[in-house]
Scaffold this active site. Structure first.
Site, PDB file in Angstrom:
ATOM      1  N   CYS A 104       9.152  -7.461 -22.310  1.00  0.00           N
ATOM      2  CA  CYS A 104       7.869  -8.052 -21.912  1.00  0.00           C
ATOM      3  C   CYS A 104       6.810  -7.953 -23.009  1.00  0.00           C
ATOM      4  O   CYS A 104       5.901  -8.775 -23.079  1.00  0.00           O
ATOM      5  CB  CYS A 104       7.363  -7.394 -20.635  1.00  0.00           C
ATOM      6  SG  CYS A 104       8.554  -7.541 -19.309  1.00  0.00           S
ATOM      7  N   HIS A 265       0.331 -10.120 -19.857  1.00  0.00           N
ATOM      8  CA  HIS A 265       1.722 -10.478 -19.568  1.00  0.00           C
ATOM      9  C   HIS A 265       1.811 -10.680 -18.059  1.00  0.00           C
ATOM     10  O   HIS A 265       1.316  -9.859 -17.281  1.00  0.00           O
ATOM     11  CB  HIS A 265       2.656  -9.355 -20.024  1.00  0.00           C
ATOM     12  CG  HIS A 265       3.991  -9.401 -19.361  1.00  0.00           C
ATOM     13  ND1 HIS A 265       4.767 -10.531 -19.353  1.00  0.00           N
ATOM     14  CD2 HIS A 265       4.674  -8.463 -18.656  1.00  0.00           C
ATOM     15  CE1 HIS A 265       5.880 -10.280 -18.674  1.00  0.00           C
ATOM     16  NE2 HIS A 265       5.844  -9.042 -18.238  1.00  0.00           N
ATOM     17  N   ASN A 295       7.738 -14.239 -13.673  1.00  0.00           N
ATOM     18  CA  ASN A 295       7.634 -13.397 -14.868  1.00  0.00           C
ATOM     19  C   ASN A 295       8.627 -13.934 -15.899  1.00  0.00           C
ATOM     20  O   ASN A 295       9.833 -13.848 -15.704  1.00  0.00           O
ATOM     21  CB  ASN A 295       7.962 -11.953 -14.465  1.00  0.00           C
ATOM     22  CG  ASN A 295       7.955 -10.979 -15.634  1.00  0.00           C
ATOM     23  OD1 ASN A 295       8.148 -11.366 -16.779  1.00  0.00           O
ATOM     24  ND2 ASN A 295       7.772  -9.709 -15.325  1.00  0.00           N
TER      25      ASN A 295
HETATM   26  C1  LIG Z   1       9.267  -5.036  -7.402  1.00  0.00           C
HETATM   27  C2  LIG Z   1       8.081  -4.826  -6.448  1.00  0.00           C
HETATM   28  C3  LIG Z   1       7.428  -6.169  -6.166  1.00  0.00           C
HETATM   29  C4  LIG Z   1       8.595  -4.230  -5.180  1.00  0.00           C
HETATM   30  O1  LIG Z   1       7.514  -3.980  -4.342  1.00  0.00           O
HETATM   31  P1  LIG Z   1       7.371  -2.557  -3.660  1.00  0.00           P
HETATM   32  O2  LIG Z   1       6.225  -2.652  -2.749  1.00  0.00           O
HETATM   33  O3  LIG Z   1       7.338  -1.529  -4.737  1.00  0.00           O
HETATM   34  O4  LIG Z   1       8.694  -2.520  -2.825  1.00  0.00           O
HETATM   35  P2  LIG Z   1       9.908  -1.502  -2.819  1.00  0.00           P
HETATM   36  O5  LIG Z   1      10.786  -1.728  -4.013  1.00  0.00           O
HETATM   37  O6  LIG Z   1       9.390  -0.129  -2.581  1.00  0.00           O
HETATM   38  O7  LIG Z   1      10.617  -2.049  -1.547  1.00  0.00           O
HETATM   39  C5  LIG Z   1       9.917  -2.148  -0.291  1.00  0.00           C
HETATM   40  C6  LIG Z   1      10.803  -2.842   0.699  1.00  0.00           C
HETATM   41  O8  LIG Z   1      10.900  -4.240   0.384  1.00  0.00           O
HETATM   42  C7  LIG Z   1      12.270  -4.616   0.312  1.00  0.00           C
HETATM   43  N1  LIG Z   1      12.420  -5.691  -0.665  1.00  0.00           N
HETATM   44  C8  LIG Z   1      12.608  -5.585  -1.992  1.00  0.00           C
HETATM   45  N2  LIG Z   1      12.684  -6.810  -2.545  1.00  0.00           N
HETATM   46  C9  LIG Z   1      12.544  -7.697  -1.534  1.00  0.00           C
HETATM   47  C10 LIG Z   1      12.537  -9.093  -1.481  1.00  0.00           C
HETATM   48  N3  LIG Z   1      12.686  -9.860  -2.575  1.00  0.00           N
HETATM   49  N4  LIG Z   1      12.366  -9.687  -0.279  1.00  0.00           N
HETATM   50  C11 LIG Z   1      12.203  -8.968   0.835  1.00  0.00           C
HETATM   51  N5  LIG Z   1      12.205  -7.619   0.850  1.00  0.00           N
HETATM   52  C12 LIG Z   1      12.373  -6.990  -0.329  1.00  0.00           C
HETATM   53  C13 LIG Z   1      12.988  -3.364  -0.089  1.00  0.00           C
HETATM   54  O9  LIG Z   1      14.350  -3.438   0.262  1.00  0.00           O
HETATM   55  C14 LIG Z   1      12.238  -2.315   0.697  1.00  0.00           C
HETATM   56  O10 LIG Z   1      12.685  -2.330   2.020  1.00  0.00           O
HETATM   57  P3  LIG Z   1      12.867  -0.958   2.831  1.00  0.00           P
HETATM   58  O11 LIG Z   1      11.494  -0.342   2.846  1.00  0.00           O
HETATM   59  O12 LIG Z   1      13.330  -1.444   4.162  1.00  0.00           O
HETATM   60  O13 LIG Z   1      13.855  -0.168   2.064  1.00  0.00           O
HETATM   61  C15 LIG Z   1       7.038  -3.867  -7.063  1.00  0.00           C
HETATM   62  O14 LIG Z   1       7.559  -2.571  -7.145  1.00  0.00           O
HETATM   63  C16 LIG Z   1       6.603  -4.298  -8.420  1.00  0.00           C
HETATM   64  O15 LIG Z   1       5.993  -5.333  -8.573  1.00  0.00           O
HETATM   65  N6  LIG Z   1       6.862  -3.484  -9.445  1.00  0.00           N
HETATM   66  C17 LIG Z   1       6.567  -3.854 -10.785  1.00  0.00           C
HETATM   67  C18 LIG Z   1       7.633  -4.744 -11.241  1.00  0.00           C
HETATM   68  C19 LIG Z   1       7.292  -5.493 -12.469  1.00  0.00           C
HETATM   69  O16 LIG Z   1       6.170  -5.869 -12.704  1.00  0.00           O
HETATM   70  N7  LIG Z   1       8.320  -5.726 -13.255  1.00  0.00           N
HETATM   71  C20 LIG Z   1       8.198  -6.420 -14.440  1.00  0.00           C
HETATM   72  C21 LIG Z   1       7.791  -5.466 -15.480  1.00  0.00           C
HETATM   73  S1  LIG Z   1       7.334  -6.244 -16.869  1.00  0.00           S
END
Ligand SMILES: CC(C)(COP(=O)(O)OP(=O)(O)OC[C@H]1O[C@@H](n2cnc3c(N)ncnc32)[C@H](O)[C@@H]1OP(=O)(O)O)[C@@H](O)C(=O)NCCC(=O)NCCS
Length: 338
Positions: A104, A265, A295
């Protein structure tokens, strides 16, 4: 900039995995992303399209380009890198081509390298490209839904040139890394690791390692697609983004309120909103287009920069900050007088 024609919406994503539009928009801000044509578009060809536009807008020809810097995490080949494919496709002279692997932060790292070559006087026209074809390397099963819904394809490019005007150009760049979290956001295979770095890696039994960069078992166990511990990435990103932006502003004697535009980003809309709030920036000081493209990793900063400029939001003399955080972890910023 170049984005593929094919729009892939959150509803399209639901045809493949257990997810929904509401979850994706609420957690990431993404409504749709573009996916490349499976066989006719590659990371390099998209980079070439963006490069052609950058070269034309810079008012030069391909023969004027002295050096290519290509940032991507989804190269056409494991090796050689995409830089030489651009050199070939554009029938350029036998100039140097450097590939940058900083995910990234890749575009800002590439920009920083280019900036040093310009400052030293070694080159006069440097083509810097960020491009990704994520759609070919992500898993469309529910098990990978936290990663797959985030990423999109596209490319952006710029031409860097020297200027005599002290009020224009790249004022400074700032690069950082912390390898302690290398396995938090990574694609482990194909790779030569042979399970050496045990933390965070899936358990391979001996039959699976040491023979090839990738084995059938790794594929069967879904170990050849990106892995991400999303919450850990989020927590670190919201600290490092403001830090590296402030570093750029402080170095040059500016405050957040002096910024015409922050181009972060496009990792996640929630991360950008958090950074905006922390730095007390107005809506018109932060550019977001993740809603349309997802992204796009190394392509996201130049894609956003290009759209902001095309929309007339960045004009000559404006103060613009580019900032990125991602896998590595690596993070970076660049402060520009446009
Ligand atoms: C990835 C991201 C959106 C996930 O959101 P979050 O609130 O942290 O969610 P979690 O990973 O803790 O998961 C929460 C729940 O949503 C569910 N979930 C994950 N992806 C899902 C999707 N695409 N659709 C529906 N549910 C989803 C998980 O299974 C989990 O369910 P559970 O509580 O029953 O186990 C978030 O962590 C994020 O944006 N992180 C930064 C990622 C990023 O920017 N990456 C690029 C870096 S450059």
């Amino acid at each position: 900039m170049y984005v593929p024609e094919h729009v892939f919406t959150n509803a399209d994503m639901m045809k493949y995995m257990d997810t929904n539009d509401e979850w994706i928009q609420e957690r990431t801000g993404i409504k749709e992303r573009r996916f490349a044509d499976r066989t006719n578009e590659t990371t390099a060809t998209m980079g070439v399209e963006a490069a052609k536009q950058a070269i034309e807008r810079a008012g030069i020809t391909v023969d004027d380009v002295d050096f290519i810097i290509f940032a991507t995490l989804s190269p056409d080949y494991y090796f050689p890198g995409c830089g030489v494919l651009v050199q070939r496709a554009l029938q350029m002279k036998e100039i140097g081509a450097l590939d940058v692997r900083n995910q990234c932060s890749g575009f800002i790292y590439a920009l920083s390298v280019g900036d040093q070559f310009i400052r030293s006087g070694m080159y006069k026209n440097i083509l810097v490209i960020g491009s990704e074809k994520h759609s070919f390397g992500i898993d469309f099963n529910t098990r990978s839904r936290n990663v797959t819904v985030i990423f999109g394809d596209g490319a952006g490019a710029v031409v860097l040139q020297p200027t005599e005007d002290p009020d224009r150009g790249i004022l400074s760049t700032h690069l950082h890394s912390d390898g302690n979290d290398a396995e938090i956001l990574a694609m482990f295979n194909p790779g030569s690791h042979a399970n050496h770095w045990k933390d965070g890696l899936a358990d391979y039994d001996n039959a699976d390692i040491g023979e090839m960069f990738v084995s059938h078992t790794m594929i069967d166990k879904n170990q050849n697609v990106p892995f991400m511990d999303g919450p850990t990435v989020f927590k670190k990103a919201v600290i490092k983004f403001p830090e590296v932006i402030m570093e750029a502003l402080d170095t040059n004697g500016y405050k957040p309120s002096d910024l015409t535009m922050l181009i972060p980003h496009q990792a996640n809309l929630r991360i950008s909103q958090f950074v905006q709030q922390k730095l007390k920036l107005r809506d018109d000081q932060v550019y977001n287009n993740i809603q349309k493209y997802g992204n796009t990793t190394a392509a996201s900063v130049p894609l956003a920069l290009c759209e902001a400029w095309q929309e007339g939001k960045i004009k000559t003399g404006n103060l613009v900050c580019l900032a990125a955080f991602g896998s590595g972890f690596t993070w970076a910023s660049a402060l520009l007088k446009w």
